[in-house]
Design a protein around this motif. Sequence first.
Motif, short mmCIF file in Angstrom:
data_model
loop_
_atom_site.label_atom_id
_atom_site.label_comp_id
_atom_site.label_asym_id
_atom_site.label_seq_id
_atom_site.Cartn_x
_atom_site.Cartn_y
_atom_site.Cartn_z
N THR A 1 21.05 96.32 -14.29
CA THR A 1 21.91 96.67 -13.16
C THR A 1 22.72 97.93 -13.45
O THR A 1 22.91 98.76 -12.57
CB THR A 1 22.86 95.51 -12.80
OG1 THR A 1 23.54 95.09 -13.98
CG2 THR A 1 22.10 94.34 -12.21
N ASP B 1 20.29 100.76 -11.89
CA ASP B 1 20.90 100.86 -10.57
C ASP B 1 22.10 101.82 -10.59
O ASP B 1 22.11 102.82 -9.87
CB ASP B 1 21.32 99.48 -10.07
CG ASP B 1 21.74 99.49 -8.61
OD1 ASP B 1 21.13 100.23 -7.82
OD2 ASP B 1 22.69 98.76 -8.27
N GLN C 1 12.77 93.08 -8.07
CA GLN C 1 13.90 94.02 -7.98
C GLN C 1 14.66 94.05 -9.31
O GLN C 1 15.81 93.64 -9.41
CB GLN C 1 14.81 93.63 -6.81
CG GLN C 1 14.14 93.71 -5.47
CD GLN C 1 13.67 95.13 -5.17
OE1 GLN C 1 14.40 96.09 -5.29
NE2 GLN C 1 12.40 95.26 -4.76
N ASN D 1 18.28 95.00 -9.97
CA ASN D 1 19.35 94.09 -9.52
C ASN D 1 19.47 92.82 -10.36
O ASN D 1 20.30 91.97 -10.07
CB ASN D 1 19.12 93.69 -8.06
CG ASN D 1 19.11 94.88 -7.13
OD1 ASN D 1 19.81 95.86 -7.35
ND2 ASN D 1 18.29 94.82 -6.10
#
Length: 177
Positions: A46, A50, A136, A139
């Motif tokens: 994350t 991200d 994903q 995440n």
Amino acid sequence: MNLRSRWLAVPGFVCIAALATMLSAYSGASSSEGNSPVQPIAFPHTIHVDALKMNYLYCHFSANKSFDPGLPAVGTCMGCHTVVATGKPEIQKLAGYWSKKEPVPWVRIHKLPEYVHFPHMRHVNAGVTCQTCHGQIQNMKQVYQASSLNMGWCINCHIGQSNPPFRARYDCASCHY
């Protein structure tokens, strides 16, 4: 009648369909959907993927040129973490491996049976994203296997039943060689 005899007795035998049906319940030592082992270091995708927008090739350096995507050497991580977040417990664990000159003993999450070959570079270079197979990942607080990765799941992608739709060879020799 043994399994081989049943295969040969099927008129118009189609390798993929018959094999997929016969192997549907056989796991062959592959990992299961939802598999999420605890890792020796809680790596935060994350933050790295991200928030920091790091390119996956920085860590998985051979994903576009090898069958295996590769895992980062401790030195790759320490390139930043000799000065960034050095006081955090997970970084201190990482520094411990670094000082002992040991690799991080990561626990494999996505495992295919040994009779299946999945060349990462072919998929990456064809435009298949990490998320197509791994979910994903950017995440995930703790990485888990998002898809079954069974034969039927792979074939659906190869025949264009994926999102986005891809098409590729789906004869037995594509993956079983």
